[in-house]
Design a protein around this motif. Structure first.
Motif, PDB file in Angstrom:
ATOM      1  N   ILE A  27       8.382   0.835   4.230  1.00 42.98           N
ATOM      2  CA  ILE A  27       7.524   1.066   5.391  1.00 42.98           C
ATOM      3  C   ILE A  27       6.148   0.438   5.170  1.00 42.98           C
ATOM      4  N   GLU A  28       5.573   0.620   3.988  1.00 44.61           N
ATOM      5  CA  GLU A  28       4.271   0.004   3.695  1.00 44.61           C
ATOM      6  C   GLU A  28       4.356  -1.515   3.815  1.00 44.61           C
ATOM      7  N   GLY A  29       5.430  -2.090   3.303  1.00 42.54           N
ATOM      8  CA  GLY A  29       5.599  -3.538   3.390  1.00 42.54           C
ATOM      9  C   GLY A  29       5.703  -4.029   4.815  1.00 42.54           C
ATOM     10  N   ARG A  30       6.479  -3.327   5.619  1.00 41.79           N
ATOM     11  CA  ARG A  30       6.625  -3.707   7.026  1.00 41.79           C
ATOM     12  C   ARG A  30       5.301  -3.585   7.754  1.00 41.79           C
ATOM     13  N   LEU A  31       4.584  -2.490   7.504  1.00 44.55           N
ATOM     14  CA  LEU A  31       3.284  -2.306   8.156  1.00 44.55           C
ATOM     15  C   LEU A  31       2.303  -3.405   7.764  1.00 44.55           C
ATOM     16  N   ALA A  32       2.326  -3.804   6.503  1.00 48.23           N
ATOM     17  CA  ALA A  32       1.435  -4.871   6.042  1.00 48.23           C
ATOM     18  C   ALA A  32       1.766  -6.196   6.723  1.00 48.23           C
ATOM     19  N   LEU A  33       3.057  -6.495   6.870  1.00 47.12           N
ATOM     20  CA  LEU A  33       3.452  -7.731   7.543  1.00 47.12           C
ATOM     21  C   LEU A  33       3.011  -7.737   9.008  1.00 47.12           C
ATOM     22  N   ILE A  34       3.180  -6.608   9.670  1.00 51.12           N
ATOM     23  CA  ILE A  34       2.776  -6.518  11.082  1.00 51.12           C
ATOM     24  C   ILE A  34       1.262  -6.563  11.199  1.00 51.12           C
ATOM     25  N   ALA A  35       0.551  -5.903  10.299  1.00 54.21           N
ATOM     26  CA  ALA A  35      -0.919  -5.909  10.343  1.00 54.21           C
ATOM     27  C   ALA A  35      -1.469  -7.327  10.234  1.00 54.21           C
ATOM     28  N   LYS A  36      -0.781  -8.187   9.488  1.00 55.60           N
ATOM     29  CA  LYS A  36      -1.224  -9.588   9.368  1.00 55.60           C
ATOM     30  C   LYS A  36      -1.167 -10.312  10.709  1.00 55.60           C
ATOM     31  N   LEU A  37      -0.286  -9.853  11.594  1.00 54.63           N
ATOM     32  CA  LEU A  37      -0.158 -10.483  12.909  1.00 54.63           C
ATOM     33  C   LEU A  37      -1.218  -9.996  13.894  1.00 54.63           C
TER      34      LEU A  37
END
Length: 187
Positions: A126-136
């Motif tokens: 979940i942290e990884g997915r959130l980080a990827l989306i936050a970059k967008l």
């Protein structure tokens, strides 16, 4: 009879693929080891040559499924309109209709939470997915907005898969897509 390392690796991958599809489609508890192995033409006892426990299989499947979803997010990021691409792909009828090939969290999140056995792999995923989306996303509140966006995507997919009425299911997907795009893609 001894098998080659290649045979063992191929069997391991077959177990992972089948378990991944079944966990995403049916859930963890509904996926028994004996029926899983039988579907592959293998014995229940043979499972333990590859995994120490069902929990070890669950964690391996989650890691692999998360990597697949990270690839989807990366592909969306390469699109000229990355957030729209992510929203459209995640809330597609194809993703709704084929949970065995999609994100594991709409099927597994509630079950994993109810088991009372928190898992570091879930936190990492979940942290990884959130980080990827936050970059967008743009702005200092990108992390918080990523959390809301991700939660909305997963929640909408859960609801769309839960209802019997196909028109209602499609409406859930389309209304959520429209709302998220209005909130996240227009400055």
């Amino acid at each position: 009879m001894r098998y080659s390392q290649d045979h063992k690796a191929q069997t391991y991958q077959r177990i992972l693929r089948e378990a991944s599809a079944r966990f995403r489609r049916d859930g963890i508890a509904a996926t028994g080891l004996q029926p899983l192995m039988k579907a592959l033409g293998l014995t229940h006892g043979g499972f333990y040559a590859h995994f120490a426990s069902k929990q070890a299989l669950v964690e391996t499947v989650l890691r692999e499924a998360t990597a697949e979803m990270d690839t989807m997010v990366a592909e969306a990021a390469a699109n000229p309109t990355p957030l729209e691409a992510l929203i459209d792909r995640y809330l597609s009828e194809g993703h709704r209709d084929h949970p065995e090939r999609g994100c594991p969290f709409p099927t597994l999140a509630a079950e994993l939470g109810q088991r009372g056995e928190p898992s570091e792999i879930v936190d990492e995923a979940i942290e990884g997915r959130l980080a990827l989306i936050a970059k967008l996303l743009q702005g200092e509140d990108a992390e918080a907005r990523a959390t809301v966006l991700w939660s909305s995507l997963v929640g909408a997919l859960v609801l769309a898969r839960s209802v019997k009425d196909p028109a209602l299911s499609t409406r859930i997907l389309e209304d959520t897509k429209r709302s998220l795009k209005a909130s996240y893609t227009q400055g």
